[in-house]
Design an enzyme around this catalytic site. Structure first.
Site, PDB file in Angstrom:
ATOM      1  N   GLU A   1       0.795  -1.230   0.000  1.00 19.28           N
ATOM      2  CA  GLU A   1       0.000   0.000   0.000  1.00 19.28           C
ATOM      3  C   GLU A   1       0.829   1.283   0.000  1.00 19.28           C
ATOM      4  O   GLU A   1       0.648   2.146   0.865  1.00 19.28           O
ATOM      5  CB  GLU A   1      -0.928   0.021   1.229  1.00 19.28           C
ATOM      6  CG  GLU A   1      -1.895  -1.119   1.243  1.00 19.28           C
ATOM      7  CD  GLU A   1      -2.890  -1.031   2.404  1.00 19.28           C
ATOM      8  OE1 GLU A   1      -4.094  -0.958   2.109  1.00 19.28           O
ATOM      9  OE2 GLU A   1      -2.468  -1.032   3.568  1.00 19.28           O
ATOM     10  N   VAL A   2       1.728   1.397  -0.958  1.00 21.07           N
ATOM     11  CA  VAL A   2       2.492   2.635  -1.033  1.00 21.07           C
ATOM     12  C   VAL A   2       1.670   3.668  -1.809  1.00 21.07           C
ATOM     13  O   VAL A   2       1.280   3.445  -2.957  1.00 21.07           O
ATOM     14  CB  VAL A   2       3.847   2.408  -1.736  1.00 21.07           C
ATOM     15  CG1 VAL A   2       4.653   3.697  -1.724  1.00 21.07           C
ATOM     16  CG2 VAL A   2       4.609   1.289  -1.041  1.00 21.07           C
TER      17      VAL A   2
END
Lengths: 508, 529
Positions: free
Chosen positions: B323-324
């Site tokens: 989840e960057v």
């Protein structure tokens, strides 16, 4: 001041006047860091601070109070609240010297009318109070002990530790009374047995949230843990095991523990359905079901065509009406056709009945004054409208089935319920006497009851106590987060609302 | 194949007959009989076989003997039996343990052999295993075989068990960042994991919300990033204790330090580590993921992960990588300039890859292997072929079953978590859904299937702390445990329900606050303290 429900619910003189002046909208002046839950009707605080020292603070009776040291409800409460306030720190006697003009040394309690120290709380009990926090003596005034109990809880919530660890309270003036007189939690001890200790813990937490009714759904299809004096076979054969039983002494313990916290115990003996467990200890009580022309070996609801049924029920309910002091008995009647005979029987015992909504839906005709509990989610506002139009008092549960769980912050949805948001006259709205948060037991026992109930039920607690204008979700979130940490500190394993922490984490 | 299925179901039927067959998880092969032996707590002993490679002084087993004695018989003291006391064949006074390979002082690893055989008959009462880890599994099974009559007598039935795990990695994730979990909560969880034959504690130590891991190279991380630097932290001593407590139970500790996203709590302690987000041409005052454009970042990571590699003995570290969010990187002019310099164009996945590849090189150099979340694979970061990819997304970018096929087709080993996010709750018996997951139900060659090394039940912490962790975790995580241990064919829900309901009562008896599966009761209910 709103007054709810029963015609004979009257707020006695003096306080009514005070309350009427103060009510209107809740004001939080100099809001500071207040963590009150539920929010009172009126609250004024100033930046002026008073300090308390555990070794030099006590609760006492005002010389003019109608209650004194012989009043067990108050003496016990003083001891409890001293503990809640000072907790771990009470043994630290070496207090830094507080200048006397800044010290709060005493909370003086004054009961104005007959205190009702030895009575049981009832639907008409007066829970209003006024609280003046100042030094050196703060005052708590109420008509009855029940108001004192609510005021003590509020007082304990006003005190916090500053960054040096000193117990501190802002100068405050609070006038408070509940919006609804019936604020309940339903527990189910049939689907799973709840040990007495768990029930007592629940009563503690209820008092922290100003709940005042424990609706004890004590028996159902799965088990019959209530030990009856007249029919001991009911629990001998119908309980899960002989250690899964509430003895008469257990029941008395619960009732007295509740009384000391201003909480009514409303017993429910649900019939004629939900009675499978009754059949094991009482022959011929249940209807044998047939498959084609042969009895199938299974049983249905209570058999209404036998005389023995009525003599049994009459004797059982006579016992129940003696064992449980509350004016009301909950007769259930859900999910099956109900027999009005039971209602008549209860009224001859000088008791009043509460029934689930089906009894009204199916029968329409009920004895006047019978309270109807609305639980079906469907269009519950429409149901409220219909029942109150027919003149019956109602209790709302439909939106508050806390055993139904979801991922995330479902407390917001419980909090946002508007109990009076149905079409009807002011008289109809008066018939809404309150509500109940229900934690049914299919998937709940002593292992998960507490974190599942708290602080989700707290949302219902504030909805039923605080004025209807108190609806700000952000402010509620802020207060409830701290209230849950307060519950954790007091030994209630209340689960988190969201990411974050408490200074004292629970270690359960 | 058909033959073995038949044999198997016959065994299931036979197993129903005895009353001592409420095992969880169900063993690979079991035969029991109605014939039973009495056990007298005062005279019962766990003993080492004379030819066992492990003998008295083997910490793992010495401690385990003590634990299982307590679990079975409480505080009943052991007395040496009188030498001339008559022995009846209907009595069992010992369980003899024979371990083939030495290794009492090692740590369990992904390659540890956990097989064991348990033989209880007239002639012997023997637990045979290749390693001490297998012996631990066998001791748990043995403890579940012992039952008590209403009169209070202990019995064990004549039994033959041959058992081994279906998957070598059977993990449970706890998140100590969203909420701090007191050390005792973690240790208690390790106990219950052992009861369920879990063997990996995936410790998601830090995240955006807080940084409770006390680093000795960078103490400012905890000082500024924990909820409370005095109370809400894990000291070096705490971490050691967790690792040793886990080792004694045959459980690996897989530490996760998730970067470059999920790192907000790192920021206050390491100025310059996080990317300053911009609003227009000015820094907005907020921060995004780790700043991949600075050399300082990599120097910090080198030093930090050197510490981590030393502190955590397991060969694997979990490096996160999920989840960057690219928004902040996009807003920052320094990052934009770095992108241009590196020729990444507008593709921020390339920037992410750059960061992760550099990090993986750092960690590899310390002689560690690594696990990463699936995004690293999805975003086509070039990783070492022995990287383990943890699949956690249920639907996106593809259904998790498909994702497993893709990951293994690319030759990577995979861990499954997507259907086992136990922090997600619903009304009713959701353990059934959890239980019915078949990890290998994807299209792929036998070689691909062999690359699925197991799975993990995840208990993320947004809504979970020590107040509700235990009932939310158990017995639901038990459903995952059996799926990862037992034979694929063990999937009958009624059979599972019976045993799991029994097992949860056994957990209550052992003091674990495990919640109910349905209506009913346990002889010993949970008692409030």
């Amino acid at each position: 001041m709103e007054q709810r429900g029963l015609a004979r619910l009257r707020l006695p003189g003096l306080l009514a006047l005070l309350a009427a002046l103060a009510a209107r909208t809740p004001r939080v002046s100099a809001s500071g860091d207040l963590n009150l839950w539920p929010l009172p009707v009126s609250l004024k605080t100033t930046p002026r601070l008073f300090y308390l020292s555990p070794g030099n603070f006590f609760f006492g009776h005002s010389p003019t109070s109608k209650a004194g040291p012989s009043c067990a409800v108050l003496q016990e409460a003083f001891r409890r609240y001293y503990d809640y306030i000072f907790g771990f720190y009470k043994w630290h006697h070496g207090h830094n010297k507080i200048p006397s003009e800044m010290e709060l040394q005493k909370l003086e309690v004054s009961v104005i009318m007959d205190p009702e120290c030895d009575s049981f709380p009832s639907i008409t009990s007066d829970e209003s109070y006024t609280l003046l926090v100042k030094g050196p003596v703060a005052t708590l005034t109420a008509n009855r002990v029940w108001g004192v109990l609510r005021g003590l809880e509020t007082f304990s919530q006003l005190i916090y530790q500053d960054s040096y660890g000193t117990f501190t309270a802002n100068e405050s003036n609070i006038v408070d009374s509940p919006r609804f007189p019936h604020r309940g939690i339903l527990i189910d001890t049939s689907r799973h047995f709840l040990p007495v200790k768990t029930i007592l813990k629940t009563l503690d937490a209820m008092a922290f949230n100003k709940f005042n009714v424990l609706h004890w759904h004590i028996v159902d299809d799965q088990s019959f843990p209530y030990q009856s004096i007249s029919f001991p076979e009911l629990s001998n054969k119908g309980s899960y095991s002989l250690s899964h039983v509430y003895t008469p002494n257990d029941v008395r313990t619960v009732i007295e523990y509740a009384r000391l916290r201003g909480i009514r115990v409303l017993p429910e003996f649900d019939s004629p359905g939900h009675t499978e467990s009754w059949g094991k200890g009482q022959k011929d009580l249940l209807t044998p079901c047939y498959h084609a022309r042969e009895p199938s070996g299974t049983f249905g609801p209570i058999n209404p065509i036998l005389n023995s049924t009525y003599s049994f029920l009459s004797k059982l309910f006579k016992e129940i009406s003696t064992v449980f002091p509350d004016e009301f008995i909950h007769l259930g009647g859900d999910e099956v056709n109900f027999n009005c005979w039971v209602l008549d029987m209860i009224s001859t015992m000088k008791k009043r009945s509460i029934v689930w909504q089906e009894v009204y839906d199916d029968e329409g005709k009920l004895l006047p004054g019978t309270v109807v509990q609305v639980w079906k989610m469907g269009d519950f506002y429409k149901e409220l409208e219909n029942i109150t139009a027919a003149g019956f008092p109602v209790i709302i549960s439909a939106p508050w089935y806390l055993d139904v769980i979801n991922y995330g912050q479902d407390w917001r949805q419980y909090y946002s319920v508007k109990p009076l948001n149905f079409a009807g006259t002011p008289e109809q709205k008066q018939l809404v006497i309150g509500g109940e948060a229900c934690i049914w037991g299919e998937y709940v026992d002593a292992t998960n009851l507490t974190p599942r109930l708290w602080p989700r039920a707290s949302a219902v607690g504030e909805r039923l106590w605080s004025p209807q204008e108190v609806t700000d979700l952000d402010d509620a979130y802020r207060r409830l987060t701290r209230h849950r940490c307060r519950m954790v500190r007091r030994g209630i394993a209340a689960q988190p609302l969201f990411t974050g922490y408490c200074e004292h984490e629970g270690r359960m | 194949m058909a033959g073995s299925t038949l044999r198997f179901s016959l065994l299931l039927a036979a197993a129903f007959a005895g009353r001592a067959t409420a095992l969880w998880p169900w063993p690979q092969y079991i035969q029991t009989s109605e014939l039973r032996y009495t056990i007298f707590p005062q005279s019962f002993q766990f003993q080492y076989h004379l030819s066992s490679a492990a003998q008295v002084g083997c910490s793992v087993l010495d401690e385990a003997f003590q634990r299982y004695r307590d679990l079975l018989f409480g505080s009943v003291a052991f007395r040496f039996p009188h030498p001339i006391e008559k022995r009846h064949t209907s009595e069992k006074n010992s369980l003899v343990v024979l371990v083939v390979t030495p290794g009492c002082d090692q740590f369990p690893s992904l390659g540890s052999v956990e097989n064991y055989t348990l033989t209880i008959n007239d002639e012997q009462s023997l637990l045979l295993s290749e390693t001490v880890w297998g012996a631990l599994r066998g001791l748990e099974t043995f403890s579940q075989l012992i039952w008590r009559s209403p009169e209070g007598t202990f019995y064990v039935n004549k039994t033959d068990i041959e058992d081994f795990p279906r998957f070598p990695h059977r993990g449970l994730l706890l998140d100590t960042s969203r909420h701090y979990l007191p050390l005792a909560s973690i240790l208690d969880t390790l106990d219950v994991m052992a009861y369920n034959k879990f063997n990996v504690f995936h410790w998601h130590l830090v995240d955006d919300s807080s940084f409770p891991y006390e680093s000795f190279t960078f103490p400012e991380l905890t000082k500024k990033g924990s909820y409370n630097p005095a109370t809400h932290i894990y000291t070096a001593q705490d971490v050691k204790e967790v690792i040793e407590y886990a080792r004694l139970r045959g459980i690996r500790v897989l530490a996760e330090f998730d970067t470059p996203g999920h790192t907000l709590s790192w920021g206050p302690g390491v100025p310059g580590l996080l990317t300053p987000c911009y609003s227009g041409s000015h820094p907005s005052g907020t921060f995004g993921p780790v700043n991949p454009a600075l050399n300082n970042t990599y120097e910090f990571m080198s030093t930090f992960f050197l510490e981590i590699s030393t502190v955590f003995p397991d060969f694997y570290l979990h490096l996160g990588g999920d989840e960057v969010d690219f928004t902040c990187w996009k807003s920052n002019p320094d990052i934009q300039a770095f992108m241009k310099k590196k020729g990444f164009g507008d593709d921020f996945k390339k920037l992410e890859s750059f960061y992760i590849q550099t990090l993986l090189d750092i960690v590899s150099a310390y002689g560690k292997g690594y696990v990463v979340w699936q995004e690293v694979f999805d975003n086509k970061v070039k990783v070492r072929p022995d990287t383990i990819i943890q699949v956690w997304r249920e639907e996106i970018p593809v259904k998790y079953v498909k994702e497993l096929a893709l990951v293994t087709r690319a030759g990577f080993r995979a861990l499954l978590s997507a259907p086992w996010y136990l922090n997600h709750i619903t009304y009713g018996p959701d353990w059934k859904e959890i239980y019915l997951v078949e990890p290998l139900a994807f299209e792929g060659s036998p070689e691909q299937k062999a690359l699925v090394i197991g799975g993990e039940a995840c208990m993320w912490g947004e809504y979970v702390d020590s107040t509700n962790l235990v009932p939310r975790l158990w017995p639901r995580a038990g459903a995952v445990a059996e799926r990862l241990w037992s034979n694929k064919m063990v999937s009958n829900l009624d059979f599972a329900f019976k045993r799991l309901a029994h097992f949860r009562c056994e957990l209550l008896r052992r003091g674990v606050q495990a919640q109910p599966l349905s209506v009913g009761y346990c002889d010993m209910e949970f008692e409030q303290t």
